[in-house]
Write a protein that holds these residues in place. Structure first.
Motif, PDB file in Angstrom:
ATOM      1  N   VAL A  44       0.877  -1.165   0.000  1.00 51.47           N
ATOM      2  CA  VAL A  44       0.000   0.000   0.000  1.00 51.47           C
ATOM      3  C   VAL A  44       0.915   1.216   0.000  1.00 51.47           C
ATOM      4  CG1 VAL A  44      -1.779   1.247   1.286  1.00 51.47           C
ATOM      5  CG2 VAL A  44      -1.724  -1.247   1.373  1.00 51.47           C
ATOM      6  N   PRO A  45       0.804   2.092  -1.008  1.00 50.32           N
ATOM      7  CA  PRO A  45       1.676   3.275  -1.017  1.00 50.32           C
ATOM      8  C   PRO A  45       1.404   4.176   0.175  1.00 50.32           C
ATOM      9  CG  PRO A  45       0.177   3.261  -2.918  1.00 50.32           C
ATOM     10  CD  PRO A  45      -0.143   2.060  -2.109  1.00 50.32           C
ATOM     11  N   SER A  46       2.436   4.839   0.625  1.00 52.07           N
ATOM     12  CA  SER A  46       2.301   5.671   1.805  1.00 52.07           C
ATOM     13  C   SER A  46       1.941   7.097   1.435  1.00 52.07           C
ATOM     14  CB  SER A  46       3.616   5.655   2.572  1.00 52.07           C
ATOM     15  OG  SER A  46       3.614   6.680   3.526  1.00 52.07           O
ATOM     16  N   ALA A  47       1.162   7.738   2.310  1.00 57.43           N
ATOM     17  CA  ALA A  47       0.783   9.129   2.061  1.00 57.43           C
ATOM     18  C   ALA A  47       1.709  10.093   2.790  1.00 57.43           C
ATOM     19  CB  ALA A  47      -0.662   9.344   2.508  1.00 57.43           C
ATOM     20  N   ASN A  48       2.529   9.563   3.714  1.00 58.65           N
ATOM     21  CA  ASN A  48       3.291  10.486   4.570  1.00 58.65           C
ATOM     22  C   ASN A  48       4.810  10.377   4.401  1.00 58.65           C
ATOM     23  OD1 ASN A  48       3.664   8.041   5.720  1.00 58.65           O
ATOM     24  ND2 ASN A  48       2.674   8.493   7.669  1.00 58.65           N
ATOM     25  N   GLY A  49       5.263  10.025   3.216  1.00 61.42           N
ATOM     26  CA  GLY A  49       6.705  10.061   2.963  1.00 61.42           C
ATOM     27  C   GLY A  49       7.444   8.775   3.264  1.00 61.42           C
ATOM     28  N   ILE A  90       1.928 -10.080   6.467  1.00 61.11           N
ATOM     29  CA  ILE A  90       1.471  -8.711   6.242  1.00 61.11           C
ATOM     30  C   ILE A  90       2.219  -7.830   7.231  1.00 61.11           C
ATOM     31  CG2 ILE A  90      -0.486  -7.109   6.355  1.00 61.11           C
ATOM     32  CD1 ILE A  90      -0.839  -9.097   4.108  1.00 61.11           C
ATOM     33  N   VAL A  91       3.074  -6.972   6.731  1.00 61.35           N
ATOM     34  CA  VAL A  91       3.771  -6.021   7.592  1.00 61.35           C
ATOM     35  C   VAL A  91       2.798  -4.859   7.764  1.00 61.35           C
ATOM     36  CG1 VAL A  91       5.903  -4.728   7.912  1.00 61.35           C
ATOM     37  CG2 VAL A  91       5.910  -6.798   6.516  1.00 61.35           C
ATOM     38  N   GLU A  92       2.289  -4.715   8.997  1.00 64.10           N
ATOM     39  CA  GLU A  92       1.162  -3.815   9.215  1.00 64.10           C
ATOM     40  C   GLU A  92       1.543  -2.352   9.072  1.00 64.10           C
ATOM     41  OE1 GLU A  92      -0.124  -4.954  13.121  1.00 64.10           O
ATOM     42  OE2 GLU A  92      -0.449  -7.024  12.495  1.00 64.10           O
ATOM     43  N   ASN A  93       2.826  -2.064   9.271  1.00 66.66           N
ATOM     44  CA  ASN A  93       3.272  -0.700   9.412  1.00 66.66           C
ATOM     45  C   ASN A  93       4.776  -0.645   9.205  1.00 66.66           C
ATOM     46  OD1 ASN A  93       3.562   2.003  10.813  1.00 66.66           O
ATOM     47  ND2 ASN A  93       1.397   1.522  11.152  1.00 66.66           N
ATOM     48  N   THR A  94       5.338   0.533   8.991  1.00 69.97           N
ATOM     49  CA  THR A  94       6.793   0.620   8.868  1.00 69.97           C
ATOM     50  C   THR A  94       7.462   0.622  10.238  1.00 69.97           C
ATOM     51  OG1 THR A  94       6.593   3.026   8.779  1.00 69.97           O
ATOM     52  CG2 THR A  94       6.802   1.867   6.666  1.00 69.97           C
ATOM     53  N   GLU A 107      -4.715   4.100   8.785  1.00 71.42           N
ATOM     54  CA  GLU A 107      -3.695   3.061   8.596  1.00 71.42           C
ATOM     55  C   GLU A 107      -4.312   1.669   8.754  1.00 71.42           C
ATOM     56  OE1 GLU A 107       0.386   4.326  10.408  1.00 71.42           O
ATOM     57  OE2 GLU A 107      -1.162   5.185  11.687  1.00 71.42           O
ATOM     58  N   ILE A 108      -5.208   1.531   9.719  1.00 76.24           N
ATOM     59  CA  ILE A 108      -5.851   0.230   9.954  1.00 76.24           C
ATOM     60  C   ILE A 108      -6.787  -0.112   8.793  1.00 76.24           C
ATOM     61  CG2 ILE A 108      -7.256  -1.125  11.582  1.00 76.24           C
ATOM     62  CD1 ILE A 108      -6.140   0.739  13.800  1.00 76.24           C
TER      63      ILE A 108
END
Ligand SMILES: [Zn+2]
Ligand SMILES: [Zn+2]
Ligand SMILES: [Zn+2]
Length: 328
Positions: A44-49, A90-94, A107-108
């Motif tokens: 999922v592309p990130s919106a915050n850099g 699934i890596v939920e987050n960076t 994010e969820i």
């Protein structure tokens, strides 16, 4: 590694794990700057850099292998097959400090949409009869990494617990022409004693006959058999994301760890004549999330349990979880 069927319970078990644990600690394999080579399946592309918001990668040490055919074979009474399947993380987050109970709802939502998209994609492979999504959190849960992750396993069989649900949902439907889950949810919303929270189209409640203390289910209030169908509808996940976050936050105030599993329909593109579930499944099954908290060291992983006991009634569990803070 092979799958063997227990002739009594008719459940498949995996055996012969010769996996040599040679993975030295090179730091977190899932952080964006992690050194380990990962096979990225989808992101999922990130919106915050950040380089990405959530992503699916092939499990670094998969139990199931994607190549080959299941090769079902019998030996007298016994059945076996190759451990063919897909095993993804699934890596939920960076980040390590952004969990499903403290991340932003957006994010969820993205995480849930990614789950739906992975299920949809894996079901296109006709070898797979079921796609299981699960998360183990906490030291006693079997959690493997510090990084917030969820696992996805696509198998050539339907797991026993789901099979039980499918059979009983189909039987209820044949007798009453109604979805058993819808019937349960209607009664729970009327009685209210086991309801933790209703949010938009979703409900969190403690089941009438729990397997472990504080067992909690989250389900859509309107009938829907396929999780992946709602996951691709825009806006449909907003309330679910918030309810999942708030429910896990409540549970985290009571339990150190938990198992979470998503139950959706089996692969209905694979129309098994022997199982025959696909005929009424749209009307008789109802997707849901089950959360099984782990309280203290007495608890074994629920996947190994055959008989469940719970000293806490679901009414008391729901009452306490209702009182528990749902926000930091
Ligand atoms: Zn990490
Ligand atoms: Zn239903
Ligand atoms: Zn279930």
């Amino acid at each position: 590694m092979e799958l063997r069927k227990d002739p009594i319970t008719r459940s498949w078990v995996i055996t012969g794990d010769e996996h040599s644990e040679s993975s030295q600690d090179y730091g977190c394999p899932f952080c964006p700057e992690g050194g380990q080579h990962l096979q990225v399946v989808q992101f999922v592309p990130s919106a915050n850099g950040n380089p990405w918001a959530a992503r699916a990668v092939v499990h670094p040490h998969p139990i199931y292998r994607i190549e080959g055919e299941p090769e079902r074979a019998g030996n007298g009474l016994y059945d076996k097959m190759q451990a063919v399947g897909a095993h993804e993380v699934i890596v939920e987050n960076t980040r390590h400090d952004r969990h499903l109970w403290n991340a932003e709802d957006r994010e969820i939502e993205e995480y849930l949409a990614l789950l739906g998209s992975r299920i949809d994609d894996l079901k296109k492979d006709l070898r797979f009869k079921y796609v299981t999504v699960f998360k183990n959190f906490g030291g006693l849960s079997g959690q493997q990494w510090d990084h917030p992750t969820t696992e996805i396993v696509a198998t050539t069989f339907v797991p026993r617990r789901v099979l039980y649900e499918l059979r009983s949902a189909r039987e209820h439907y044949h007798v009453k022409e109604r979805c058993v889950f819808c019937d349960i949810l209607a009664q729970e919303q009327q009685q209210k004693t086991r309801v933790i929270e209703v949010r938009g189209d979703y409900i969190a409640a403690c089941p009438y006959a729990p397997r472990v203390p504080y067992e909690t289910w989250i389900a859509p209030r309107m009938h829907e058999a396929y999780f992946e169908r709602i996951a691709t509808k825009s806006g449909a996940l907003r309330d679910l994301a918030a309810l999942l976050r708030r429910t896990l936050h409540r549970i985290r105030t009571i339990a150190d760890g938990f198992h979470m599993v998503l139950h959706t329909t089996p692969n209905t593109l694979h129309r098994s004549e022997t199982l025959g579930f696909w005929k009424t499944i749209d009307d008789d099954y109802h997707w849901h999330i089950e959360i099984l908290p782990i309280l203290g060291s007495k608890e074994k992983s629920y996947t190994f349990k055959e008989v469940y006991s719970s000293p806490v009634t679901p009414e008391a569990a729901a009452a306490r979880l209702r009182e528990a803070p749902a926000e930091a």
